[in-house]
Scaffold this motif. Structure first.
Motif, PDB file in Angstrom:
ATOM      1  N   VAL A  39      30.384  10.482   7.814  1.00  0.00           N
ATOM      2  CA  VAL A  39      29.473  10.461   6.656  1.00  0.00           C
ATOM      3  C   VAL A  39      29.803  11.621   5.715  1.00  0.00           C
ATOM      4  O   VAL A  39      29.818  11.455   4.487  1.00  0.00           O
ATOM      5  CB  VAL A  39      28.001  10.534   7.121  1.00  0.00           C
ATOM      6  CG1 VAL A  39      27.061  10.835   5.947  1.00  0.00           C
ATOM      7  CG2 VAL A  39      27.593   9.215   7.776  1.00  0.00           C
ATOM      8  N   THR A  62      21.012   5.113  12.555  1.00  0.00           N
ATOM      9  CA  THR A  62      20.154   5.418  11.414  1.00  0.00           C
ATOM     10  C   THR A  62      20.290   6.900  11.119  1.00  0.00           C
ATOM     11  O   THR A  62      19.958   7.744  11.954  1.00  0.00           O
ATOM     12  CB  THR A  62      18.693   5.060  11.708  1.00  0.00           C
ATOM     13  OG1 THR A  62      18.610   3.668  12.019  1.00  0.00           O
ATOM     14  CG2 THR A  62      17.809   5.357  10.507  1.00  0.00           C
ATOM     15  N   THR A  69      17.582  11.349   1.740  1.00  0.00           N
ATOM     16  CA  THR A  69      17.729   9.895   1.815  1.00  0.00           C
ATOM     17  C   THR A  69      18.204   9.486   3.210  1.00  0.00           C
ATOM     18  O   THR A  69      18.639  10.313   4.004  1.00  0.00           O
ATOM     19  CB  THR A  69      18.737   9.386   0.759  1.00  0.00           C
ATOM     20  OG1 THR A  69      20.022   9.958   1.014  1.00  0.00           O
ATOM     21  CG2 THR A  69      18.291   9.764  -0.642  1.00  0.00           C
ATOM     22  N   ASN A  70      18.103   8.184   3.469  1.00  0.00           N
ATOM     23  CA  ASN A  70      18.542   7.626   4.751  1.00  0.00           C
ATOM     24  C   ASN A  70      19.686   6.655   4.533  1.00  0.00           C
ATOM     25  O   ASN A  70      19.843   6.091   3.447  1.00  0.00           O
ATOM     26  CB  ASN A  70      17.384   6.901   5.442  1.00  0.00           C
ATOM     27  CG  ASN A  70      16.241   7.837   5.784  1.00  0.00           C
ATOM     28  OD1 ASN A  70      16.451   8.981   6.145  1.00  0.00           O
ATOM     29  ND2 ASN A  70      15.019   7.339   5.653  1.00  0.00           N
ATOM     30  N   MET A  71      20.461   6.438   5.562  1.00  0.00           N
ATOM     31  CA  MET A  71      21.455   5.390   5.533  1.00  0.00           C
ATOM     32  C   MET A  71      21.591   4.819   6.940  1.00  0.00           C
ATOM     33  O   MET A  71      21.188   5.445   7.925  1.00  0.00           O
ATOM     34  CB  MET A  71      22.805   5.882   4.997  1.00  0.00           C
ATOM     35  CG  MET A  71      23.519   6.885   5.853  1.00  0.00           C
ATOM     36  SD  MET A  71      25.043   7.526   5.056  1.00  0.00           S
ATOM     37  CE  MET A  71      25.980   6.023   4.828  1.00  0.00           C
ATOM     38  N   GLN A  72      22.147   3.619   7.013  1.00  0.00           N
ATOM     39  CA  GLN A  72      22.304   2.942   8.295  1.00  0.00           C
ATOM     40  C   GLN A  72      23.724   2.404   8.394  1.00  0.00           C
ATOM     41  O   GLN A  72      24.213   1.761   7.463  1.00  0.00           O
ATOM     42  CB  GLN A  72      21.297   1.803   8.424  1.00  0.00           C
ATOM     43  CG  GLN A  72      21.219   1.181   9.802  1.00  0.00           C
ATOM     44  CD  GLN A  72      20.160   0.093   9.858  1.00  0.00           C
ATOM     45  OE1 GLN A  72      20.311  -0.959   9.242  1.00  0.00           O
ATOM     46  NE2 GLN A  72      19.086   0.343  10.595  1.00  0.00           N
ATOM     47  N   GLU A  86      28.781   0.709   6.678  1.00  0.00           N
ATOM     48  CA  GLU A  86      27.397   0.815   6.220  1.00  0.00           C
ATOM     49  C   GLU A  86      26.805  -0.578   6.038  1.00  0.00           C
ATOM     50  O   GLU A  86      27.471  -1.484   5.524  1.00  0.00           O
ATOM     51  CB  GLU A  86      27.324   1.582   4.900  1.00  0.00           C
ATOM     52  CG  GLU A  86      25.885   1.836   4.447  1.00  0.00           C
ATOM     53  CD  GLU A  86      25.790   2.700   3.203  1.00  0.00           C
ATOM     54  OE1 GLU A  86      24.680   3.164   2.889  1.00  0.00           O
ATOM     55  OE2 GLU A  86      26.825   2.887   2.527  1.00  0.00           O
ATOM     56  N   SER A  90      21.360  -0.740   3.697  1.00  0.00           N
ATOM     57  CA  SER A  90      21.502   0.696   3.486  1.00  0.00           C
ATOM     58  C   SER A  90      22.213   0.995   2.170  1.00  0.00           C
ATOM     59  O   SER A  90      21.803   1.869   1.401  1.00  0.00           O
ATOM     60  CB  SER A  90      22.271   1.312   4.648  1.00  0.00           C
ATOM     61  OG  SER A  90      22.543   2.670   4.421  1.00  0.00           O
ATOM     62  N   GLU A  91      23.285   0.267   1.911  1.00  0.00           N
ATOM     63  CA  GLU A  91      24.082   0.497   0.699  1.00  0.00           C
ATOM     64  C   GLU A  91      23.239   0.289  -0.556  1.00  0.00           C
ATOM     65  O   GLU A  91      23.254   1.108  -1.486  1.00  0.00           O
ATOM     66  CB  GLU A  91      25.279  -0.442   0.693  1.00  0.00           C
ATOM     67  CG  GLU A  91      26.175  -0.298  -0.522  1.00  0.00           C
ATOM     68  CD  GLU A  91      27.308  -1.310  -0.526  1.00  0.00           C
ATOM     69  OE1 GLU A  91      27.902  -1.509  -1.596  1.00  0.00           O
ATOM     70  OE2 GLU A  91      27.588  -1.897   0.534  1.00  0.00           O
ATOM     71  N   ARG A  94      20.466   2.993  -0.924  1.00  0.00           N
ATOM     72  CA  ARG A  94      21.015   4.261  -1.403  1.00  0.00           C
ATOM     73  C   ARG A  94      21.334   4.193  -2.886  1.00  0.00           C
ATOM     74  O   ARG A  94      21.134   5.156  -3.630  1.00  0.00           O
ATOM     75  CB  ARG A  94      22.284   4.627  -0.628  1.00  0.00           C
ATOM     76  CG  ARG A  94      22.038   5.291   0.693  1.00  0.00           C
ATOM     77  CD  ARG A  94      23.272   5.999   1.232  1.00  0.00           C
ATOM     78  NE  ARG A  94      24.495   5.223   1.106  1.00  0.00           N
ATOM     79  CZ  ARG A  94      25.464   5.505   0.243  1.00  0.00           C
ATOM     80  NH1 ARG A  94      25.362   6.530  -0.581  1.00  0.00           N
ATOM     81  NH2 ARG A  94      26.546   4.752   0.212  1.00  0.00           N
ATOM     82  N   ASN A  95      21.846   3.044  -3.329  1.00  0.00           N
ATOM     83  CA  ASN A  95      22.149   2.857  -4.745  1.00  0.00           C
ATOM     84  C   ASN A  95      20.878   2.957  -5.586  1.00  0.00           C
ATOM     85  O   ASN A  95      20.854   3.608  -6.631  1.00  0.00           O
ATOM     86  CB  ASN A  95      22.823   1.494  -4.943  1.00  0.00           C
ATOM     87  CG  ASN A  95      23.280   1.280  -6.370  1.00  0.00           C
ATOM     88  OD1 ASN A  95      22.485   0.969  -7.239  1.00  0.00           O
ATOM     89  ND2 ASN A  95      24.572   1.411  -6.600  1.00  0.00           N
ATOM     90  N   ASN A 103      13.416   7.915  -3.553  1.00  0.00           N
ATOM     91  CA  ASN A 103      13.981   7.314  -2.350  1.00  0.00           C
ATOM     92  C   ASN A 103      13.471   5.896  -2.118  1.00  0.00           C
ATOM     93  O   ASN A 103      12.269   5.634  -2.177  1.00  0.00           O
ATOM     94  CB  ASN A 103      13.654   8.161  -1.122  1.00  0.00           C
ATOM     95  CG  ASN A 103      14.518   9.405  -1.052  1.00  0.00           C
ATOM     96  OD1 ASN A 103      15.531   9.505  -1.743  1.00  0.00           O
ATOM     97  ND2 ASN A 103      14.115  10.350  -0.233  1.00  0.00           N
TER      98      ASN A 103
END
Length: 267
Positions: A39, A62, A69-72, A86, A90-91, A94-95, A103
């Motif tokens: 990451v 996760t 922010t979070n992403m998976q 990703e 999630s993508e 985040r965008n 968020n």
């Protein structure tokens, strides 16, 4: 079987079970280390924490980033030979977070085909937005309520003043007439394109209100005077702006091209 043999058997089974748990925990620790490293390398983001959930032959990670922010991501393979991808949810989340500076804490998309999807996201404010996503074209809200939520945030970000209410009326298939009520007491007249966002209506007093808010946002000083008038060129204006503690007003130039505007200080 004697009682002693039974006890030894139970101990043996427990030792095998605990050994398996230790190996599993060790593998998950290694996966967390790899995910954090990847990451940082791919997204230039440091990680706060990573939660790992095994699912069939892969792991769902996760990731909570230090920027809030979070992403998976999906981890497949082994620590020696792996692939990290990703998830689409999630993508897109985040965008949206990056674009709105707010968020998007969860996203649930239904894939329509290889390029498109639609679904619902939840913002950290608790508000929900329904969106359509195209891999090549990006995302946009699919209903007036979601468009209003997104536009209010964008107007607030642009002006530095909270947009407390936004009234939208359909003008054509993708365009809306709008009135933005600001926490400062101002009312802005705007147009909102469902796919491209908002812009102010081309009227000099309307534009001066936005410039005043933006200058106060940038300087953290009160604008005591702002004036403007049209030039001979369509959509172009000149003006003066005076900020508290400044002896002389500054000259500004303003341009509105029909779907947006910009301004700057001039000599």
């Amino acid at each position: 079987m004697t009682k002693q043999a039974t006890i030894y058997g139970i101990i043996f089974i427990l030792s095998i079970f605990l050994l398996g748990c230790e190996k599993s925990e060790e593998k998950e620790r290694e996966i967390r280390r790899i995910v954090a490293k990847e990451v940082l390398k791919r997204f230039n983001q440091k990680v706060d924490s990573i939660g790992i959930e095994p699912e069939n032959d892969h792991y769902i990670a996760t990731v909570k980033l230090q920027n809030g922010t979070n992403m998976q991501v999906v981890f497949t393979g082994t620590p020696e030979k792996f692939q990290i991808i990703e998830t689409l949810n999630s993508e897109v989340a985040r965008n949206i977070s990056g674009m709105l500076h707010t968020n998007c804490v969860s996203m649930s998309l239904e894939q329509l085909d290889s390029l498109t999807a639609q679904g619902t996201g939840t913002l950290e404010t608790g508000e929900k937005i329904n969106i359509f996503y195209d891999k090549n074209l990006g995302w946009y809200p699919t209903d007036i309520s979601s468009l209003g939520v997104i536009s209010k945030i964008q107007i607030s970000n642009s002006t530095g003043v909270q947009c407390t209410d936004l009234q939208l009326d359909l003008a054509d298939s993708v365009m809306y007439n709008g009135q933005a009520i600001m926490a400062s007491g101002d009312t802005l007249v705007v147009m909102v394109n469902q796919k491209r966002g908002w812009f102010p209506v081309n009227e000099i007093n309307n534009l001066l209100k936005i410039i005043r808010m933006q200058v106060e946002k940038q300087t953290h000083k009160k604008v005591t005077e702002i004036l403007g008038e049209p030039t001979d060129l369509k959509g172009q204006y000149t003006g003066l702006i005076r900020v508290a503690d400044e002896k002389e007003p500054a000259k500004i130039s303003i341009t509105h091209n029909g779907t947006g505007f910009n301004w700057g200080f001039s000599e």
